[in-house]
Motif scaffolding. Structure first.
Motif, PDB file in Angstrom:
ATOM      1  N   PRO A   1       0.722  -1.117   0.056  1.00 54.37           N
ATOM      2  CA  PRO A   1       0.025  -0.109   0.050  1.00 54.37           C
ATOM      3  C   PRO A   1       0.953   1.497  -0.006  1.00 54.37           C
ATOM      4  O   PRO A   1       2.076   1.251   0.673  1.00 54.37           O
ATOM      5  CB  PRO A   1      -0.817   0.006   1.373  1.00 54.37           C
ATOM      6  CG  PRO A   1      -0.537  -1.686   1.799  1.00 54.37           C
ATOM      7  CD  PRO A   1       0.723  -2.007   1.180  1.00 54.37           C
ATOM      8  N   LEU A   2       0.365   2.138  -0.565  1.00 50.65           N
ATOM      9  CA  LEU A   2       0.924   3.605  -0.890  1.00 50.65           C
ATOM     10  C   LEU A   2       0.307   4.816  -0.361  1.00 50.65           C
ATOM     11  O   LEU A   2      -1.039   4.793  -0.942  1.00 50.65           O
ATOM     12  CB  LEU A   2       1.589   3.697  -2.225  1.00 50.65           C
ATOM     13  CG  LEU A   2       2.419   4.752  -2.693  1.00 50.65           C
ATOM     14  CD1 LEU A   2       3.369   4.149  -3.781  1.00 50.65           C
ATOM     15  CD2 LEU A   2       1.620   5.859  -3.123  1.00 50.65           C
ATOM     16  N   ALA A   3       0.315   5.278   0.559  1.00 51.30           N
ATOM     17  CA  ALA A   3      -0.662   6.631   1.042  1.00 51.30           C
ATOM     18  C   ALA A   3       0.067   7.806   0.694  1.00 51.30           C
ATOM     19  O   ALA A   3      -0.029   8.236  -0.532  1.00 51.30           O
ATOM     20  CB  ALA A   3      -0.860   6.355   2.426  1.00 51.30           C
ATOM     21  N   GLY A   4       0.633   8.674   1.598  1.00 53.68           N
ATOM     22  CA  GLY A   4       1.175   9.872   1.391  1.00 53.68           C
ATOM     23  C   GLY A   4       2.685   9.668   0.768  1.00 53.68           C
ATOM     24  O   GLY A   4       3.303  10.597   0.009  1.00 53.68           O
ATOM     25  N   CYS A   5       3.110   8.312   0.870  1.00 53.09           N
ATOM     26  CA  CYS A   5       4.562   8.115   0.304  1.00 53.09           C
ATOM     27  C   CYS A   5       5.690   8.833   0.936  1.00 53.09           C
ATOM     28  O   CYS A   5       6.748   8.741   0.367  1.00 53.09           O
ATOM     29  CB  CYS A   5       4.586   8.295  -1.297  1.00 53.09           C
ATOM     30  SG  CYS A   5       5.455   7.455  -2.285  1.00 53.09           S
ATOM     31  N   THR A   6       5.346   9.447   1.906  1.00 50.11           N
ATOM     32  CA  THR A   6       6.819  10.349   2.523  1.00 50.11           C
ATOM     33  C   THR A   6       7.813   9.290   3.162  1.00 50.11           C
ATOM     34  O   THR A   6       8.887   9.485   3.237  1.00 50.11           O
ATOM     35  CB  THR A   6       6.208  11.153   3.688  1.00 50.11           C
ATOM     36  OG1 THR A   6       5.487  10.387   4.864  1.00 50.11           O
ATOM     37  CG2 THR A   6       5.327  12.354   3.022  1.00 50.11           C
ATOM     38  N   ASP A   7       7.310   7.995   3.639  1.00 58.24           N
ATOM     39  CA  ASP A   7       8.327   7.133   4.308  1.00 58.24           C
ATOM     40  C   ASP A   7       8.896   6.317   2.981  1.00 58.24           C
ATOM     41  O   ASP A   7       9.800   5.967   3.019  1.00 58.24           O
ATOM     42  CB  ASP A   7       7.481   6.077   5.220  1.00 58.24           C
ATOM     43  CG  ASP A   7       7.678   6.837   6.480  1.00 58.24           C
ATOM     44  OD1 ASP A   7       8.860   7.155   7.046  1.00 58.24           O
ATOM     45  OD2 ASP A   7       6.807   6.586   7.224  1.00 58.24           O
ATOM     46  N   LEU A   8       7.946   5.769   2.120  1.00 60.36           N
ATOM     47  CA  LEU A   8       8.485   4.894   1.028  1.00 60.36           C
ATOM     48  C   LEU A   8       9.367   5.617   0.122  1.00 60.36           C
ATOM     49  O   LEU A   8      10.450   5.270  -0.370  1.00 60.36           O
ATOM     50  CB  LEU A   8       7.103   4.727   0.187  1.00 60.36           C
ATOM     51  CG  LEU A   8       6.164   3.605   0.888  1.00 60.36           C
ATOM     52  CD1 LEU A   8       4.841   3.542   0.112  1.00 60.36           C
ATOM     53  CD2 LEU A   8       6.872   2.255   1.027  1.00 60.36           C
ATOM     54  N   TYR A   9       9.061   7.016  -0.148  1.00 63.40           N
ATOM     55  CA  TYR A   9      10.002   7.615  -0.889  1.00 63.40           C
ATOM     56  C   TYR A   9      11.286   7.912  -0.321  1.00 63.40           C
ATOM     57  O   TYR A   9      12.528   7.727  -1.092  1.00 63.40           O
ATOM     58  CB  TYR A   9       9.506   9.169  -1.284  1.00 63.40           C
ATOM     59  CG  TYR A   9       9.226   9.297  -2.738  1.00 63.40           C
ATOM     60  CD1 TYR A   9      10.073   8.902  -3.679  1.00 63.40           C
ATOM     61  CD2 TYR A   9       7.954   9.732  -3.074  1.00 63.40           C
ATOM     62  CE1 TYR A   9       9.653   8.882  -5.028  1.00 63.40           C
ATOM     63  CE2 TYR A   9       7.573   9.757  -4.260  1.00 63.40           C
ATOM     64  CZ  TYR A   9       8.335   9.325  -5.246  1.00 63.40           C
ATOM     65  OH  TYR A   9       7.863   9.288  -6.367  1.00 63.40           O
ATOM     66  N   VAL A  10      11.577   7.847   1.171  1.00 68.89           N
ATOM     67  CA  VAL A  10      12.940   7.757   1.826  1.00 68.89           C
ATOM     68  C   VAL A  10      13.663   6.507   1.354  1.00 68.89           C
ATOM     69  O   VAL A  10      14.817   6.520   0.844  1.00 68.89           O
ATOM     70  CB  VAL A  10      12.807   8.196   3.136  1.00 68.89           C
ATOM     71  CG1 VAL A  10      14.060   7.770   3.841  1.00 68.89           C
ATOM     72  CG2 VAL A  10      12.300   9.322   3.714  1.00 68.89           C
ATOM     73  N   SER A  11      12.722   5.473   1.247  1.00 69.73           N
ATOM     74  CA  SER A  11      13.448   3.983   0.920  1.00 69.73           C
ATOM     75  C   SER A  11      13.950   4.168  -0.536  1.00 69.73           C
ATOM     76  O   SER A  11      14.769   3.433  -0.869  1.00 69.73           O
ATOM     77  CB  SER A  11      12.481   2.905   1.365  1.00 69.73           C
ATOM     78  OG  SER A  11      11.846   3.000   2.388  1.00 69.73           O
ATOM     79  N   LEU A  12      13.035   4.586  -1.418  1.00 71.46           N
ATOM     80  CA  LEU A  12      13.471   4.589  -2.700  1.00 71.46           C
ATOM     81  C   LEU A  12      14.608   5.206  -3.137  1.00 71.46           C
ATOM     82  O   LEU A  12      15.662   4.860  -3.668  1.00 71.46           O
ATOM     83  CB  LEU A  12      12.163   5.192  -3.558  1.00 71.46           C
ATOM     84  CG  LEU A  12      12.094   5.245  -4.973  1.00 71.46           C
ATOM     85  CD1 LEU A  12      12.110   3.951  -5.666  1.00 71.46           C
ATOM     86  CD2 LEU A  12      11.011   6.077  -5.393  1.00 71.46           C
ATOM     87  N   ASN A  13      14.699   6.515  -2.517  1.00 70.43           N
ATOM     88  CA  ASN A  13      15.809   7.401  -2.620  1.00 70.43           C
ATOM     89  C   ASN A  13      17.038   6.744  -2.011  1.00 70.43           C
ATOM     90  O   ASN A  13      18.101   6.933  -2.482  1.00 70.43           O
ATOM     91  CB  ASN A  13      15.557   8.731  -1.830  1.00 70.43           C
ATOM     92  CG  ASN A  13      14.789   9.527  -2.805  1.00 70.43           C
ATOM     93  OD1 ASN A  13      14.736   9.489  -3.945  1.00 70.43           O
ATOM     94  ND2 ASN A  13      14.093  10.723  -1.946  1.00 70.43           N
ATOM     95  N   PHE A  14      16.988   5.975  -0.718  1.00 70.78           N
ATOM     96  CA  PHE A  14      18.090   5.282  -0.118  1.00 70.78           C
ATOM     97  C   PHE A  14      18.478   3.998  -0.901  1.00 70.78           C
ATOM     98  O   PHE A  14      19.591   3.288  -0.925  1.00 70.78           O
ATOM     99  CB  PHE A  14      17.985   5.163   1.260  1.00 70.78           C
ATOM    100  CG  PHE A  14      18.165   6.188   2.007  1.00 70.78           C
ATOM    101  CD1 PHE A  14      19.455   6.734   2.069  1.00 70.78           C
ATOM    102  CD2 PHE A  14      17.194   6.429   3.139  1.00 70.78           C
ATOM    103  CE1 PHE A  14      19.575   7.870   2.828  1.00 70.78           C
ATOM    104  CE2 PHE A  14      17.440   7.326   4.187  1.00 70.78           C
ATOM    105  CZ  PHE A  14      18.779   8.230   3.896  1.00 70.78           C
TER     106      PHE A  14
END
Ligand SMILES: Cc1cc2nc3c(=O)[nH]c(=O)nc-3n(C[C@H](O)[C@H](O)[C@H](O)COP(=O)(O)OP(=O)(O)OC[C@H]3O[C@@H](n4cnc5c(N)ncnc54)[C@H](O)[C@@H]3O)c2cc1C
Length: 288
Positions: free
Chosen positions: A48-61
């Protein structure tokens, strides 16, 4: 990279699925909650993807291993905040800004407003959701001690129905929860609380910093306490609560709390600092 750029960069195919050059990730776009639940059941595993603020950190890392995502952002049914006779219901997609602005949350759960105000900056508050904060399962999540001390209930929904899990039984270990892969967090139910509510976060800066210690309390005839960043999961300080219920002094309660915590040394703080700060915060709360 903000979500709208990911959405722009990924072409949508005829079924509404997104595929693209960003490491061949796929984003499914449900039109309704029941659509989303069916996709989770039939086309999983999906993240699941909501605001994506945590997921983007992982994507960037470069640590985001998942490749198939389910976009919840458009599911307004999960965004409502309302009250029943004795319960506050907060949808999982309510953003931190929604929590800050909600009259219901201000009246019933001011410590949640206080927590939401200290999460990131305005941009993060506008995108980050309470469901994402809880599902992400970081022991430093700022809304977690509030939900723990309020004895909130997590409403989990799947295509097969819904179930209610006490928040204090939701985490089973570091970044582990009881949520199944075919379930979404639909929201939270919080029964009315009596007494004074209290929230404190200690971080490197007043805002835009992950907490070194985060603590929430309720003081009525008895004291309830929950802490984050001091153990692998958010914890209720049950032993400290128990000694306080038996009339312990502030110093004895502090000692019990110190025994109850198991913080770690990491790049944000030392275990010793976290323990000392938690005990000092407790004394401040009890004395006020
Ligand atoms: C600059 C910055 C500052 C930040 N500051 C803070 C801070 O001060 N305090 C703090 O606590 N956090 C902070 N965060 C972390 C983050 O913003 C919050 O945890 C936020 O609430 C996450 O919500 P989201 O909707 O963006 O989650 P997402 O990134 O969309 O998702 C996070 C996780 O939750 C899962 N998920 C999301 N919604 C659901 C659902 N309904 N059901 C099941 N699973 C779901 C996702 O699959 C993913 O695993 C910060 C992040 C950034 C980038």
């Amino acid at each position: 990279m903000p979500l709208h750029r990911l959405l722009r960069d990924l072409p949508i195919d005829s079924k509404g699925a997104m595929t693209g050059s960003i490491a061949n990730r796929i984003l499914l776009q449900p039109r309704s909650l029941s659509d989303a639940l069916k996709m989770l059941r039939d086309e999983g595993p999906l993240t699941p993807l909501a605001g994506c603020t945590d997921l983007y950190v992982s994507l960037n890392f470069g640590t985001l291993k998942e490749t198939r995502f389910l976009n919840l952002w458009g599911l307004d049914a999960l965004r409502t905040i309302d009250v029943g006779r004795d319960v506050l219901r907060v949808g999982a997609l309510a953003t931190h800004t929604d929590l800050i602005r909600s009259k219901h949350v201000q009246q019933r759960l001011p410590m949640l407003v206080a927590a939401a105000r200290e999460i990131g900056g305005v941009q993060i508050q506008n995108r980050g959701t309470i469901g994402g904060n809880v599902a992400n399962a970081s022991p430093a999540g700022d809304t977690l001690p509030v939900l723990a001390v309020a004895d909130a209930v997590v409403v989990l929904q799947s295509a097969g129905g819904s179930r209610r899990v006490p928040f204090n039984e939701f985490y089973t270990g570091y970044r582990q929860t009881v949520r199944r892969g075919d379930e979404l967090i639909a929201g939270f139910e919080i029964a009315s609380l009596r007494g004074r509510q209290w929230f404190r976060k200690v971080g490197t800066r007043a805002a835009q910093a992950i907490s070194k210690v985060v603590i929430a309390g309720v003081k009525d005839d008895e004291v309830r306490l929950a802490l984050g960043s001091v153990a692998p999961t958010v914890i209720r300080a049950r032993r400290t609560e128990a000694v306080l219920a038996r009339g312990a002094s502030i110093e004895d309660a502090q000692q019990t709390l110190l025994d109850e915590l198991s913080p770690i040394d990491d790049l944000r703080s030392t275990a010793a600092y976290r323990r000392r700060v938690a005990a000092n915060l407790l004394a401040g709360f009890l004395a006020s």
